[in-house]
Enzyme design. Structure first.
Site, PDB file in Angstrom:
ATOM      1  N   ARG A   1      -8.345  83.791  19.324  1.00  0.00           N
ATOM      2  CA  ARG A   1      -6.921  83.401  20.112  1.00  0.00           C
ATOM      3  C   ARG A   1      -5.927  83.407  19.378  1.00  0.00           C
ATOM      4  O   ARG A   1      -5.913  83.256  17.848  1.00  0.00           O
ATOM      5  CB  ARG A   1      -7.065  81.990  20.751  1.00  0.00           C
ATOM      6  CG  ARG A   1      -8.070  81.635  21.605  1.00  0.00           C
ATOM      7  CD  ARG A   1      -7.695  82.416  23.212  1.00  0.00           C
ATOM      8  NE  ARG A   1      -8.433  82.083  24.067  1.00  0.00           N
ATOM      9  CZ  ARG A   1      -9.639  82.826  24.579  1.00  0.00           C
ATOM     10  NH1 ARG A   1      -9.998  84.082  23.934  1.00  0.00           N
ATOM     11  NH2 ARG A   1     -10.426  82.625  25.748  1.00  0.00           N
TER      12      ARG A   1
ATOM     13  N   HIS B   1      -6.514  92.872  23.953  1.00  0.00           N
ATOM     14  CA  HIS B   1      -7.837  91.890  24.278  1.00  0.00           C
ATOM     15  C   HIS B   1      -8.951  92.523  24.806  1.00  0.00           C
ATOM     16  O   HIS B   1      -9.539  92.195  26.005  1.00  0.00           O
ATOM     17  CB  HIS B   1      -6.976  90.793  25.310  1.00  0.00           C
ATOM     18  CG  HIS B   1      -7.726  89.481  25.331  1.00  0.00           C
ATOM     19  ND1 HIS B   1      -7.140  88.128  25.220  1.00  0.00           N
ATOM     20  CD2 HIS B   1      -9.109  88.891  25.158  1.00  0.00           C
ATOM     21  CE1 HIS B   1      -8.129  87.209  25.279  1.00  0.00           C
ATOM     22  NE2 HIS B   1      -9.320  87.711  25.234  1.00  0.00           N
TER      23      HIS B   1
HETATM   24  N1  LIG Z   1     -11.044  88.584  22.143  1.00  0.00           N
HETATM   25  C1  LIG Z   1     -12.004  88.279  23.134  1.00  0.00           C
HETATM   26  O1  LIG Z   1     -12.280  89.028  24.104  1.00  0.00           O
HETATM   27  C2  LIG Z   1     -12.921  87.059  22.899  1.00  0.00           C
HETATM   28  C3  LIG Z   1     -14.158  87.173  23.800  1.00  0.00           C
HETATM   29  C4  LIG Z   1     -15.073  86.061  23.697  1.00  0.00           C
HETATM   30  C5  LIG Z   1     -14.443  84.941  22.798  1.00  0.00           C
HETATM   31  N2  LIG Z   1     -13.343  84.946  22.455  1.00  0.00           N
HETATM   32  C6  LIG Z   1     -13.083  83.746  21.458  1.00  0.00           C
HETATM   33  O2  LIG Z   1     -13.990  83.396  20.623  1.00  0.00           O
HETATM   34  C7  LIG Z   1     -14.070  82.076  20.433  1.00  0.00           C
HETATM   35  C8  LIG Z   1     -15.555  81.686  19.819  1.00  0.00           C
HETATM   36  O3  LIG Z   1     -16.855  81.930  20.890  1.00  0.00           O
HETATM   37  P1  LIG Z   1     -18.005  81.320  20.699  1.00  0.00           P
HETATM   38  O4  LIG Z   1     -19.047  81.538  21.775  1.00  0.00           O
HETATM   39  O5  LIG Z   1     -18.612  81.910  19.203  1.00  0.00           O
HETATM   40  O6  LIG Z   1     -17.813  79.998  20.506  1.00  0.00           O
HETATM   41  P2  LIG Z   1     -18.607  78.519  19.846  1.00  0.00           P
HETATM   42  O7  LIG Z   1     -19.956  79.007  19.862  1.00  0.00           O
HETATM   43  O8  LIG Z   1     -18.132  77.235  20.353  1.00  0.00           O
HETATM   44  O9  LIG Z   1     -18.340  78.839  18.323  1.00  0.00           O
HETATM   45  C9  LIG Z   1     -17.154  78.154  17.942  1.00  0.00           C
HETATM   46  C10 LIG Z   1     -17.390  77.876  16.281  1.00  0.00           C
HETATM   47  O10 LIG Z   1     -16.073  77.347  15.699  1.00  0.00           O
HETATM   48  C11 LIG Z   1     -16.221  76.393  14.918  1.00  0.00           C
HETATM   49  N3  LIG Z   1     -14.970  75.267  14.837  1.00  0.00           N
HETATM   50  C12 LIG Z   1     -14.528  74.796  16.071  1.00  0.00           C
HETATM   51  N4  LIG Z   1     -13.389  74.061  15.680  1.00  0.00           N
HETATM   52  C13 LIG Z   1     -13.698  73.899  14.315  1.00  0.00           C
HETATM   53  C14 LIG Z   1     -12.802  73.344  13.405  1.00  0.00           C
HETATM   54  N5  LIG Z   1     -11.419  72.456  13.814  1.00  0.00           N
HETATM   55  N6  LIG Z   1     -13.010  73.480  12.072  1.00  0.00           N
HETATM   56  C15 LIG Z   1     -14.197  74.252  11.835  1.00  0.00           C
HETATM   57  N7  LIG Z   1     -14.923  75.082  12.573  1.00  0.00           N
HETATM   58  C16 LIG Z   1     -14.501  74.806  13.850  1.00  0.00           C
HETATM   59  C17 LIG Z   1     -17.475  75.786  15.497  1.00  0.00           C
HETATM   60  O11 LIG Z   1     -18.062  74.819  14.717  1.00  0.00           O
HETATM   61  P3  LIG Z   1     -19.755  74.101  14.918  1.00  0.00           P
HETATM   62  O12 LIG Z   1     -20.568  75.089  14.905  1.00  0.00           O
HETATM   63  O13 LIG Z   1     -19.638  73.251  13.629  1.00  0.00           O
HETATM   64  O14 LIG Z   1     -19.382  73.441  16.177  1.00  0.00           O
HETATM   65  C18 LIG Z   1     -18.414  76.999  15.899  1.00  0.00           C
HETATM   66  O15 LIG Z   1     -19.053  77.460  14.621  1.00  0.00           O
HETATM   67  C19 LIG Z   1     -14.133  81.561  21.936  1.00  0.00           C
HETATM   68  O16 LIG Z   1     -13.512  80.351  21.797  1.00  0.00           O
HETATM   69  C20 LIG Z   1     -12.838  82.519  22.358  1.00  0.00           C
HETATM   70  O17 LIG Z   1     -11.696  81.994  22.156  1.00  0.00           O
HETATM   71  C21 LIG Z   1     -12.554  86.021  22.286  1.00  0.00           C
END
Ligand SMILES: NC(=O)c1ccc[n+]([C@@H]2O[C@H](COP(=O)([O-])OP(=O)(O)OC[C@H]3O[C@@H](n4cnc5c(N)ncnc54)[C@H](OP(=O)(O)O)[C@@H]3O)[C@@H](O)[C@H]2O)c1
Length: 307
Positions: free
Chosen positions: A222, A270
């Site tokens: 993001r 994006h």
């Molecule tokens: N550009 C695009 O087209 C696109 C597409 C899809 C997703 N995204 C973005 O990618 C993000 C990640 O997706 P995902 O499915 O991998 O999400 P996810 O499975 O929820 O993974 C999020 C990761 O971030 C860590 N995290 C969250 N808050 C934190 C903090 N304050 N300090 C340290 N680590 C923290 C979490 O730690 P824990 O494992 O310990 O909980 C987890 O490892 C989404 O939220 C979205 O915004 C972008």
């Protein structure tokens, strides 16, 4: 079972057909038709009035991985579970995008392109792979899948997350206390964090300065996690070698924004990982069937931590 569907606008028909096929017993209403109540609301960046007009009673499914938009809505009903997409075809796309960026940084594609523009024949010394760590800022569903895809290329892999991970071949750092050490080991920083109150503006001048000189920043998560002016300042100062950006504070990126024409920034609109209709519908339909049986499902958002 009653379903309200408010899909992304660009592929409305494909979403409707796929859900009707996957859940033949469901009564599906397509927004802006608005029944007073529904069992499940399946939404993508809904308008605020949606939750004023329709009351979901079982669950709200977000037709995307990031829930920052939904959680910021003042009309979001407070106690209903919010369930997000997990991978659903996005991990493979992220792996492609990030592999391209990592290899481009390691093989110095930007510097060679510059030399070509100048008509300059100048082989560069090969960068040392053992010192070229790829760091995952956020190591959840997508980060872990991308690391698995990158592993055969032989870069040292490091990861930072809220909780520590035990994954072979990946050095895991957890929490704010270990962030600086993680950054120092990341020659390419891949941001895959959710946008939450805790992560917004995380990559400011101080944190970006902790990256090794010559580092490359890849943001596919993001836009508000990175402080734009600080990123540009560190690129201009030569501390950072480049940035690959897919997400921005304001989208579309406004004309005149310094990212557009910066020589060390590559940007995409994006598109690093788009939502795949068939895989997403299959996942949501399977979770609805599980909930109907009374079984637990994964991907339920923790509203307090914001992801
Ligand atoms: N550009 C695009 O087209 C696109 C597409 C899809 C997703 N995204 C973005 O990618 C993000 C990640 O997706 P995902 O499915 O991998 O999400 P996810 O499975 O929820 O993974 C999020 C990761 O971030 C860590 N995290 C969250 N808050 C934190 C903090 N304050 N300090 C340290 N680590 C923290 C979490 O730690 P824990 O494992 O310990 O909980 C987890 O490892 C989404 O939220 C979205 O915004 C972008």
């Amino acid at each position: 079972m009653r379903i309200l569907l408010q899909p992304p606008r660009d592929a409305r028909d494909a979403w409707c057909t796929a859900f009707a096929t996957a859940l033949p017993d469901a009564a599906i209403t397509l927004w802006p038709e608005a029944p007073a109540e529904t069992d499940y609301a399946l939404v993508w960046k809904p308008p605020p009035e949606l939750f004023l007009r329709v009351r979901p009673v079982r669950a709200i499914f977000n037709l995307g991985a990031g829930v920052d938009f939904l959680l910021a809505m003042s009309t979001l009903p407070p106690r209903i579970p919010v369930i997000r997409l997990e991978d659903a075809g996005m991990a493979e796309q992220m792996a492609e995008y990030i592999t391209l960026a990592v290899l481009g940084a390691y093989r110095e594609a930007g510097a060679y392109a510059e030399q070509q523009r100048e008509g300059r024949w100048q082989p560069r010394a090969r960068l040392a792979k053992p010192a070229f760590g790829v760091g995952f800022l956020g190591f959840g569903v997508l980060g872990q899948a991308v690391a698995t895809a990158l592993a055969p290329l032989g870069f040292p892999l490091v990861a930072w997350s809220a909780s520590r991970k035990e994954i072979s071949g990946v050095a895991s750092f957890a929490g704010r206390g270990e962030l600086d050490r993680f950054l120092a080991a990341s020659r390419v920083l891949v941001c895959l964090l959710p946008s939450t109150p805790d992560t917004r503006d995380l990559l400011d001048r101080a944190r970006l300065s902790r990256l090794p000189r010559g580092a490359h920043v890849v943001n596919v998560a993001r836009g508000d996690i990175v402080v734009d002016d600080d990123l540009v300042a560190l690129l201009d100062a030569g501390h950072l070698a480049g940035a690959t950006l897919d997400v921005f504070r304001t989208e579309p990126l406004p004309p005149g924004h310094p990212f557009w024409h910066h020589p060390r920034i590559a940007l995409t609109p994006h598109t690093s990982a788009v939502t795949m209709v068939d895989a997403s519908v299959a996942q949501v339909a399977a979770k609805i069937r599980a909930l109907e049986r009374g079984d637990p499902v994964t991907g339920v958002v923790d509203r307090v931590r914001g992801y």
